[in-house]
Design an enzyme around this catalytic site. Sequence first.
Site, PDB file in Angstrom:
ATOM      1  CE  LYS A 200     -55.345  -9.749 -63.809  1.00 21.51           C
ATOM      2  NZ  LYS A 200     -53.925  -9.494 -63.746  1.00 21.51           N
ATOM      3  CE  LYS A 254     -56.216  -7.377 -67.002  1.00 22.21           C
ATOM      4  NZ  LYS A 254     -54.992  -7.635 -66.340  1.00 22.21           N
TER       5      LYS A 254
HETATM    6  C1  PBG Z   1     -50.499  -9.412 -64.945  1.00 19.62           C
HETATM    7  C2  PBG Z   1     -51.459  -8.844 -65.928  1.00 19.62           C
HETATM    8  C3  PBG Z   1     -52.214  -9.528 -66.878  1.00 19.62           C
HETATM    9  C4  PBG Z   1     -52.841  -8.546 -67.655  1.00 19.62           C
HETATM   10  C5  PBG Z   1     -52.485  -7.293 -67.137  1.00 19.62           C
HETATM   11  N1  PBG Z   1     -51.641  -7.495 -66.054  1.00 19.62           N
HETATM   12  C6  PBG Z   1     -52.330 -10.993 -67.178  1.00 19.62           C
HETATM   13  C7  PBG Z   1     -52.642 -11.958 -66.144  1.00 19.62           C
HETATM   14  O1  PBG Z   1     -53.186 -11.648 -65.079  1.00 19.62           O
HETATM   15  O2  PBG Z   1     -52.320 -13.123 -66.391  1.00 19.62           O
HETATM   16  C8  PBG Z   1     -53.704  -8.823 -68.851  1.00 19.62           C
HETATM   17  C9  PBG Z   1     -53.869  -7.703 -69.821  1.00 19.62           C
HETATM   18  C10 PBG Z   1     -54.331  -8.102 -71.184  1.00 19.62           C
HETATM   19  O3  PBG Z   1     -54.737  -9.256 -71.442  1.00 19.62           O
HETATM   20  O4  PBG Z   1     -54.301  -7.227 -72.064  1.00 19.62           O
HETATM   21  N2  PBG Z   1     -50.905  -9.566 -63.655  1.00 19.62           N
END
Ligand code: PBG
Length: 331
Positions: A200, A254
């Site tokens: 991530k 992601k």
């Molecule tokens: C939370 C989370 C996020 C996303 C999914 N889970 C945002 C972040 O880490 O700030 C982003 C998903 C998206 O942008 O569609 N941990």
Amino acid sequence: MLNNLFPKVRPRRLRKNKTIRDLVSETKLFKSKLIQPLFVSDSNSQKIEIEAMPGQYVHTKETLFKEVDELLNLGIKTIALFPNISKNLKDSNGTEALNPENFLCGLVSELKNKFPELILITDVALDPYTDSGHDGIIIGGEVDNDETLKSLESMSLNLAHSGSDIIAPSDMMDGRVGIIRKALEAENLKNTIILSYSAKYASNFYGPFRDAVGSKQTQGISKDSYQMDKRNLEEALKEARLDLNEGADILMVKPGMPYLDVIREISSNTDAPIFAYQVSGEYSMLQLGIDKKIFKHNVIPETLISLFRAGSSSVITYYAKWVAENYDDIS
Ligand code: PBG
């Protein structure tokens, strides 16, 4: 050298018409491989369109049930559910995440009762519940890894006991998958699937999501201190291997399209299924471009196919419903 092969080899023979192209195609989009993320508010009285994501909503409990019913009828059987929690329930430690009777836990069990065939993914991270919008607990100006692990462990148990089929640690704390797996086994939750957000990245494409769940940061700490550095590929493999060793069943990459190389690298070097998340900012880019008639809708399957071609087993996309509504057979 390749030139000498002509005309014995003519790649265009296999592109002659759609039937032939379909016979030799290497990748195909199935709606059974698409997962719809959905947002739900614990307090709004009507569903609200997300400004930066035209066509996507923060649902109420009632509209969420209707939406899930429609998705199941369309053949989209898996959702990733994200709560938007009232400000008065947020605090610096995200305490409400630890309440086994919180809004999300109640909702998960109601959804599973009403729709037993639905596969439900819930995020494990504190951001919906912290007033800082961070995924963990801040101590001494930092998101503290080990203190956060304790919260993630009980949050995971709550979500698993409520009936989440898949729990998805998206917090990027070190060691969380191992701790969560051990806790699940200890409570005999042996079939709960862990979908680990392994790679991530600290991405600028999450902005619209943070608007939707109300987790825009208010403090000076950046998520760069726990989410991955955009410049790294080798490190994604390291994270993936760690998570598999700790007991993850599925790995996530992601965002999606800016990180196709990461999907390919992990899928070529591990034997785990990889899910890609086409995130909020990717949706916004495409949808605003489509709304402005800069592109047609056919850019949507193209982006999804790129994620499968790179090696994804499934894709989380805000376009899951749209694809199911608009295509019988997508290729
Ligand atoms: C939370 C989370 C996020 C996303 C999914 N889970 C945002 C972040 O880490 O700030 C982003 C998903 C998206 O942008 O569609 N941990």
